[in-house]
Design an enzyme around this catalytic site. Sequence first.
Site, PDB file in Angstrom:
ATOM      1  CG  LEU A 290      14.363   5.892  -1.938  1.00 32.42           C
ATOM      2  CD1 LEU A 290      12.861   5.620  -2.027  1.00 32.42           C
ATOM      3  CD2 LEU A 290      14.846   5.657  -0.518  1.00 32.42           C
ATOM      4  CB  CYS A 291      13.638   9.469  -4.094  1.00 30.52           C
ATOM      5  SG  CYS A 291      13.052  11.183  -4.213  1.00 30.52           S
ATOM      6  CB  ALA A 292      17.407  11.693  -6.232  1.00 30.85           C
ATOM      7  N   GLY A 294      16.463   6.467  -7.901  1.00 29.12           N
ATOM      8  CA  GLY A 294      15.743   5.811  -8.995  1.00 29.12           C
ATOM      9  C   GLY A 294      15.936   6.542 -10.307  1.00 29.12           C
TER      10      GLY A 294
END
Length: 552
Positions: A290-292, A294
């Site tokens: 998720l986000c960072a 990812g």
Amino acid sequence: MSTADKSVNAEEMMSEATEAATGMLPMDMVHAIAELADPVAIAKEMPWLAEELTKIALGKSEIAPDERDQRFADEAWRTIPYFRVLGQSYRLFEMWMNRMYASADGSWQNKARARFAADVISAALSPTNYLGTNPAALREAIETGGQSLVKGGQNMLSDLARGGMPSMVDREQFKVGRDLAATPGAVVYREEMFELLQYTPVTPKVRAVPLLMVPPQVNRHYILDLSPGRSVVEFAVSQGIGVFMIVWRNPSSQRGDGEWGLDDYIAAAERAADVVKKIARADQLNLLGLCAGGITVSYVLAHLAATGDDSVRSATFVVTMLTGEKPNVVGMLDTGESRKMLEQSAAAGQIVPGTALRSLFAMLRPNDLVYNYLVSGWLMGKSPAPFDVLAWNDDATRITARFALESSRLAMDGWDGNGPTLLGVKTDFSKVTCDSYHVGGYTDHITAWRACYDTAHLVGGADKEMTLIKSGHIQSVVYPADSARYDRWYGRPTSTDPDEWLETATVHKGSWWRPWTEWLVARSGNERPAHKTLGNRQYQPLDPAPGTYVYE
């Protein structure tokens, strides 16, 4: 948590509050205001501005606050001349600022900084932010005999003591481990940088290939395990998927964690993956970032591909942006001076305060996330409402300056060839071969969806899916399986042009959770009887989920 750890946390919270209160914006971001004061543009707009001001003074202006702007919902803005003139004048100021922004030249970064400056200035100068020019707050003070002002003053002093930003939520209503991060499980591995959670199966059988979730390093992990019924973890477990979760440790300057950099986090994620495979007795695993988190997953995949490791069967990227080629908030904030400040902090092994990050991201939407709560809490004397997402958002974490610097360098400056050098190995994103599923948020103001779409083309693999939720950065994630609140676009990201893909993608109603778990189950192997105990002989349960690091 030990007494020593509590002392460390208390000291760092005081340090964070002091540093956040002094402001984090570098001067060259402040200089974006100059983009709004171009003499030629001002001269061009002066006749229009003077004409509209005259109309307002004479009571002949048709200008009015936007009907959708809840700041001006009170009837006094339309019926009382004093407030009507104030509201019209402020709306004219907003319109003038928009015209000044439209005249700004240069790169998308410069234009975005000018837009940011215009939004912050406009939001700060709204008459609704001040007691003498807010009719609703004045009425509340009269009706309560001044008690709203007393309570508002108490709220203000409390907020100033915790960093200065007005409180968004009553966190006392939410207890981590009971109301948030409540999916049953256990810590099955612990080291300096992270704890590894394994969640308790609720189905008689589970899939042979486990799923490891990698949350962002800049937020608490439990956005993926929010409240019961709103937890991605809980839903995945209910579908017979064996789920594990990394819980990143909140870095501490007292412990000397400031040396943690990008390579350290990549290596840590790979260690977690090895433990997961051993516990699940599997040769392969699936990853979700998720986000960072990812970004970390993509780097792990690139490094594993470069070293000949094909143990990842699939990867899910949720609101994940790998480069700064498309307009995005990281590129807007990454100025020359801010980079220099970050380099100095990284060289000194410093930690970026969590309160500073929280305040900075709140200022990206100042009306919704700052002044809305200032008015209700400080002027009206109201207590913030309980809301699980805001309780999670308020639970700020720190980040090492070194990790922030190295991550932003790769994202904004790019790399030579097809991928960066990671853990001393030159990588190539196109060499990644696993299937991938990509989730973006249409109104995401942090990782713009077009930048997230590019991730699907940077990372290799033949079988890719893309879904775009008609919502923002967080609500796109916290979207319960049976909810139909938002539409979503879905399709294979074959076109390199995200807007062309959007025109051809099919539109569906409802969450991405169910179709995603169906996609994931097809890549999770055969079913096996679920184990009655968590961990194994080598990695035995240490503490109940959500563990201990989440409280630091």
